[in-house]
Every structure is written in C-alpha cells, then in structure tokens.
Design a protein around this motif. Structure first.
Motif, PDB file in Angstrom:
ATOM      1  N   THR A  95      -1.746   3.214  -9.785  1.00 56.58           N
ATOM      2  CA  THR A  95      -0.863   2.663  -8.756  1.00 56.58           C
ATOM      3  C   THR A  95      -1.633   1.840  -7.723  1.00 56.58           C
ATOM      4  O   THR A  95      -1.085   0.900  -7.141  1.00 56.58           O
ATOM      5  CB  THR A  95      -0.076   3.775  -8.043  1.00 56.58           C
ATOM      6  OG1 THR A  95      -0.989   4.726  -7.465  1.00 56.58           O
ATOM      7  CG2 THR A  95       0.850   4.492  -9.011  1.00 56.58           C
ATOM      8  N   HIS A  96      -2.910   2.166  -7.525  1.00 54.44           N
ATOM      9  CA  HIS A  96      -3.719   1.437  -6.550  1.00 54.44           C
ATOM     10  C   HIS A  96      -4.072   0.033  -7.046  1.00 54.44           C
ATOM     11  O   HIS A  96      -4.250  -0.895  -6.249  1.00 54.44           O
ATOM     12  CB  HIS A  96      -4.994   2.216  -6.247  1.00 54.44           C
ATOM     13  CG  HIS A  96      -5.820   1.624  -5.144  1.00 54.44           C
ATOM     14  ND1 HIS A  96      -5.374   1.555  -3.832  1.00 54.44           N
ATOM     15  CD2 HIS A  96      -7.062   1.057  -5.157  1.00 54.44           C
ATOM     16  CE1 HIS A  96      -6.305   0.987  -3.082  1.00 54.44           C
ATOM     17  NE2 HIS A  96      -7.336   0.666  -3.861  1.00 54.44           N
ATOM     18  N   HIS A  97      -4.137  -0.152  -8.366  1.00 52.06           N
ATOM     19  CA  HIS A  97      -4.590  -1.417  -8.927  1.00 52.06           C
ATOM     20  C   HIS A  97      -3.477  -2.208  -9.618  1.00 52.06           C
ATOM     21  O   HIS A  97      -3.751  -3.273 -10.175  1.00 52.06           O
ATOM     22  CB  HIS A  97      -5.723  -1.168  -9.918  1.00 52.06           C
ATOM     23  CG  HIS A  97      -6.980  -0.696  -9.273  1.00 52.06           C
ATOM     24  ND1 HIS A  97      -7.865  -1.540  -8.639  1.00 52.06           N
ATOM     25  CD2 HIS A  97      -7.493   0.557  -9.122  1.00 52.06           C
ATOM     26  CE1 HIS A  97      -8.873  -0.844  -8.140  1.00 52.06           C
ATOM     27  NE2 HIS A  97      -8.680   0.423  -8.419  1.00 52.06           N
ATOM     28  N   THR A  98      -2.242  -1.709  -9.584  1.00 54.37           N
ATOM     29  CA  THR A  98      -1.151  -2.371 -10.285  1.00 54.37           C
ATOM     30  C   THR A  98      -0.129  -2.893  -9.283  1.00 54.37           C
ATOM     31  O   THR A  98       0.351  -2.146  -8.419  1.00 54.37           O
ATOM     32  CB  THR A  98      -0.457  -1.401 -11.259  1.00 54.37           C
ATOM     33  OG1 THR A  98      -1.420  -0.904 -12.186  1.00 54.37           O
ATOM     34  CG2 THR A  98       0.659  -2.098 -12.018  1.00 54.37           C
ATOM     35  N   ARG A  99       0.216  -4.173  -9.426  1.00 55.62           N
ATOM     36  CA  ARG A  99       1.269  -4.777  -8.610  1.00 55.62           C
ATOM     37  C   ARG A  99       2.438  -5.161  -9.505  1.00 55.62           C
ATOM     38  O   ARG A  99       2.256  -5.526 -10.663  1.00 55.62           O
ATOM     39  CB  ARG A  99       0.761  -6.028  -7.889  1.00 55.62           C
ATOM     40  CG  ARG A  99      -0.222  -5.758  -6.789  1.00 55.62           C
ATOM     41  CD  ARG A  99      -0.348  -6.943  -5.853  1.00 55.62           C
ATOM     42  NE  ARG A  99      -0.746  -8.163  -6.545  1.00 55.62           N
ATOM     43  CZ  ARG A  99      -0.743  -9.361  -5.985  1.00 55.62           C
ATOM     44  NH1 ARG A  99      -0.322  -9.527  -4.732  1.00 55.62           N
ATOM     45  NH2 ARG A  99      -1.135 -10.425  -6.662  1.00 55.62           N
TER      46      ARG A  99
END
Length: 265
Positions: free
Chosen positions: A74-78
C-alpha cells in the motif's frame, strides 16, 4: 461483520486510507467503532485499478494489522480507484478464497453483512449462479454468491437494479428457510470507472455505510476515517449511490419491495 472502504478520484497511495487515517481500515480491523463486531481479523483484501482493463487483487488470511506485505504494497502502490476490505466471518472458513473483494472481468465487489441460514441455502444460492459464471465461484460465502448472481441479473447493463434483484433472490431463499436475520447488506462494487454502493437490511439493522467528497475524489467507507463528523454523509438504508467523477448520484435500493411485490402478484 466486516469493514471496508473505497476510493475513486485522482491517483493516491493506498496506505493514505488503508493505514494512515485516524480511523484507518487497519485500525478498524482491530477496533471498529460502529457495528457489533469490533475485531475484523479473518483476512483482508485489496482490489485496485491501473492501466489494465481488470483489477489487481491482493488477499491473505492474516489479520490486516500483522501483515508486513500489506504495509509495503500500500505504501508503494497508487491508484485512481481501489477497494479494501477486512473480514469478520459470519460462519464460513477463514481462507483466501473467502476474502473480499471478489472479481469477474472488470468488476470487483465487497460486502459487509450476512444471509440468515446460509449453511441451509448455500446449495440453492449456487444454483442461482449462471453456468457460465460458476467457474468464478472460488469460495463459500453468500457474499460471493450475491455478486455472481448479480452478474447473471445484468450487472453490466444496470449495476444497481441487477444487484437489487440478486439481493432480493437471496433474501427470499433466507426467508424460506426461516433463519434470522434474513439479509443484511452493505456493499461496494465497481467496473473500474464508477463505484456503486448500497445499504439495505430485511430488519432495521442495516450495516453502516458513509461517504465523503474530497477535493480530488470520493471516499466510501463502513465508518468515518476521522473525527470530522460534518465531512461525512451517512448513506441511508434502502439507498444506493453511484459516483460520476466527484458527483454522487443517489438511487432507491429496495429489494424487499420487489420481493413482496412478486409474492403478492
């Protein structure tokens, strides 16, 4: 029961809603403030849309708060549109196939609620799923069955009416077996462009559902993600909403009315 949220709008990192809010979805997984089940630890799932026609799914059976991969992902996915769900089982096994969201083609779906007597009507619900869709019946939940029945009812052509017909059919089966509550339903579903959400129950205890307009999109959530009560709108029972950009379109969602009309005809 379960907790979920959805976002549609400008691209944003998933962890901004799943992890970083005052009452984020991960916080709700161990301390939900609304509803009868404060802990939702029977798995979790994500569905997000990018440049492909179909969504990407990530699910696991761990509690959401303990999954390091969830934090990284979730931190690296937009994404411009995503769904996220934490599960509290109402009887079926804790397995990846029973974790939400579910998907068929471009569609994704997640649900909070239950059908009374599901163990008694499961075979009947399976029979309502069209043969060409039964290959997508990976799990054992009534939630997945409702989604696949709605596909057969014409989700592509009329997403709200098709879901209402599916809910009415499942409620009718539950009423025949006589186990309360017949049907409680709060759900989100998406075709990758729009998000639909609905709130309904055969009794007065419809699962909670809210939305919030932001400057760059719309959040739909089982409960508010922060303490700004003025910024959140409660979706009323017997109501569905549809996003059209940042515009919210409201629809009547009354499966019970269709059910009783059919009985009296």
């Amino acid at each position: 029961m379960c907790r979920f949220l959805a976002w549609v709008g400008e691209q944003r990192y998933l962890d901004e809603l799943v992890l970083d809010q005052e009452q984020s979805l991960v916080i709700q997984s161990r301390n939900a403030l609304i509803g009868k089940t404060p802990v939702n630890a029977d798995g979790f799932g994500l569905a997000w849309y990018s440049d492909r026609e179909t969504p990407c799914f990530y699910k696991d059976t761990h509690p959401a708060w303990s999954d390091a991969n969830l934090k990284q992902l979730t931190h690296h996915t937009r994404s411009r549109l995503f769904l996220a769900h934490v599960r509290a089982s109402t009887g079926t096994a804790t397995s990846r196939n029973n974790c939400h969201p579910f998907g068929v083609g471009a569609w994704s779906f997640m649900h909070n609620g239950q059908a009374g007597g599901h163990d008694l009507i499961r075979q009947e619900l399976d029979a309502m799923i069209p043969a060409h869709l039964y290959g997508y019946r990976f799990g054992a939940t009534e939630s997945e069955a409702i989604f696949l029945i709605a596909q057969g009812e014409g989700l592509d052509a009329d997403p709200v009416a098709a879901m209402s017909r599916a809910v009415a059919r499942v409620e009718a089966a539950s009423r025949r077996c006589g186990v309360l509550p017949y049907l409680r339903f709060a759900a989100c579903w998406s075709d990758g462009e729009r998000i639909f959400a609905a709130r309904y129950a055969s009794d007065r205890y419809a699962p909670s559902l809210h939305y919030r307009r932001c400057k760059d999109g719309v959040i739909i959530s089982s409960e508010p993600l922060d303490g700004d009560s003025d910024g959140w709108v409660e979706i009323q029972p017997n109501t569905a909403i549809e996003t059209e950009g940042s515009v919210i379109i409201s629809h009547a969602f009354e499966p019970g009315r269709a059910l009783f009309a059919a009985k009296s005809a």
